[in-house]
Design an enzyme around this catalytic site. Structure first.
Site, short mmCIF file in Angstrom:
data_model
loop_
_atom_site.label_atom_id
_atom_site.label_comp_id
_atom_site.label_asym_id
_atom_site.label_seq_id
_atom_site.Cartn_x
_atom_site.Cartn_y
_atom_site.Cartn_z
N HIS A 198 -12.33 11.80 -18.77
CA HIS A 198 -13.40 10.79 -18.78
C HIS A 198 -13.02 9.62 -17.88
O HIS A 198 -11.86 9.46 -17.48
CB HIS A 198 -13.67 10.30 -20.21
CG HIS A 198 -12.60 9.42 -20.78
ND1 HIS A 198 -12.87 8.33 -21.57
CD2 HIS A 198 -11.23 9.46 -20.67
CE1 HIS A 198 -11.72 7.74 -21.93
NE2 HIS A 198 -10.73 8.42 -21.40
N HIS B 162 -20.78 6.23 -24.58
CA HIS B 162 -19.68 6.76 -23.77
C HIS B 162 -19.69 8.28 -23.86
O HIS B 162 -20.13 8.87 -24.86
CB HIS B 162 -18.34 6.22 -24.26
CG HIS B 162 -17.20 6.54 -23.33
ND1 HIS B 162 -17.08 6.01 -22.07
CD2 HIS B 162 -16.13 7.38 -23.48
CE1 HIS B 162 -15.99 6.48 -21.48
NE2 HIS B 162 -15.40 7.32 -22.31
N CYS C 161 -18.63 6.60 -16.74
CA CYS C 161 -18.40 7.76 -17.60
C CYS C 161 -19.45 8.85 -17.42
O CYS C 161 -19.12 10.02 -17.24
CB CYS C 161 -18.30 7.32 -19.06
SG CYS C 161 -19.83 6.68 -19.78
#
Length: 365
Positions: free
Chosen positions: A339, A327, A279
């Site tokens: 993402h 994240h 990510c």
């Protein structure tokens, strides 16, 4: 016992039951409407526990997978941070090594100069310059020599001072290099431990998923999509985007263009392109290609970059998720982010509110 605690206990029992079912060799989840096998005997007690509905079992599995991948994400951030620190420490060690070599060469040159002065004194009979001056019968030579002696004494003093400084520099550079080496070794151990943890969490999650039948995996994916859609709908209904009208900067447009250009590429923990990403590797590279380097990990992006309100969000900003900043996605407009979700998934576009938002940061503030 409060309602919250009863809820936690119920969820824990559900997860334990699901994992127990999965742990039995050859066991698959029950399917709705499954009529295979002998009919139950009329003598079966009415109080026998019915088979839990498939979605309930799969929700328990989904919760367990979310927990495993969340822990893997945290370990991935730790690994990436250790890797970034190791690269910085290695560069500093190389720089220190260069300074040590340069200082040693400077010391050698100073020693040569001191040796030359000693040899010159030996050739003149070993008398100090001041003594030779006193023994001179020529007044003019005396006056000229006095000036030269003063210059020589200043040069000798400067030579001594420079030698002392060089020795001190060499000592400090050597101590710094030793400290950096110890830090580098400790950091390598931390990176190895993080790597081991990531691999363990991912392997456990993959093993759990591998026990599902094809239909169950498809249903699990559908449940994930439903949960994300419900979270996004709730977020939009809250009015979070009512005031969001910001336009991307030139750099933000470049970052968005790069990130969306990676759609469909696989997730791989610790990767930052060009074939695979995690990510923060995706956001890191996107902003690097926009000419604006940012920290490598989502946690450092949250710590170091400028925070903005959701209402002021604009394309190119980074949306940080979960309370531990484990994240990150890039806002691309219209309430969406691009993402790299997790192992087994690819770079994709999803609702910005599909996960718990910690906050928003702006790399080019």
């Amino acid at each position: 016992m409060g309602r919250g605690r009863r809820g936690l206990v119920a969820v824990a029992v559900t997860v334990v039951c699901a994992v127990t079912v999965l742990g039995a060799p050859g066991t698959a989840f029950a399917h709705a409407g499954n009529t295979s096998g002998p009919d139950p005997s009329p003598s079966t007690p009415a109080s026998a526990s019915p088979t839990p509905p498939p979605d309930k079992e799969l929700e328990a599995v989904r919760a367990r997978l979310d927990a495993l991948y969340h822990q893997a994400a945290l370990a991935t951030d730790a690994y990436n941070a250790a890797e970034e620190k190791a690269q910085r420490q290695s560069a500093e060690l190389v720089e220190l090594a260069g300074k040590i070599v340069e200082t040693r060469q400077r010391l050698d040159a100073l020693k040569d100069r001191a040796g030359a002065a000693a040899r010159q004194q030996y050739r003149t009979g070993g008398l100090p310059p001041a003594a030779r001056l006193v023994l001179s019968d020529d007044p003019r030579q005396f006056l000229d020599g006095a000036s030269l002696i003063a210059q020589g004494e200043r040069a000798a003093g400067g030579l001594i001072e420079e030698t002392v400084r060089a020795q001190q520099d060499l000592k400090q550079y050597s101590a710094d290099a030793s400290a950096h080496w110890r830090e580098l070794e400790a950091n390598r151990k931390a990176k190895a431990a993080a790597k081991q943890k990531v691999e363990k969490q991912v392997a456990e999650a993959e093993q759990l998923e591998s026990r599902l039948e094809k239909e169950q995996r498809e249903r699990l994916a559908e449940l994930e999509r439903q949960a994300a859609a419900e979270a996004q709908t709730a977020w939009l209904d809250s009015g979070a985007l009512d005031e969001v009208k910001g336009k991307a900067s030139t750099e933000g447009e470049q970052a968005v263009r790069y990130a969306t250009g990676q759609l469909g590429k696989p997730y791989e923990w610790g990767a930052e392109g060009p074939r695979t990403y995690d990510c923060s590797g995706l956001t890191f590279q996107a902003w690097a290609h926009a000419g604006h380097p940012i920290p490598r990990t989502s946690q450092e992006q949250w710590k170091q970059l400028h925070h903005v309100d959701v209402a002021d969000m604009r394309p190119g900003d980074l949306v940080i998720y979960f309370a531990d900043a484990s994240h990150v996605g890039m806002y691309i407009g219209d309430g969406k982010v691009v993402h790299a979700p997790r192992p087994g998934r690819t770079v994709t576009v999803t609702g910005a509110g599909s996960m718990p938002i910690l906050g928003v940061v702006r790399p080019d503030a």
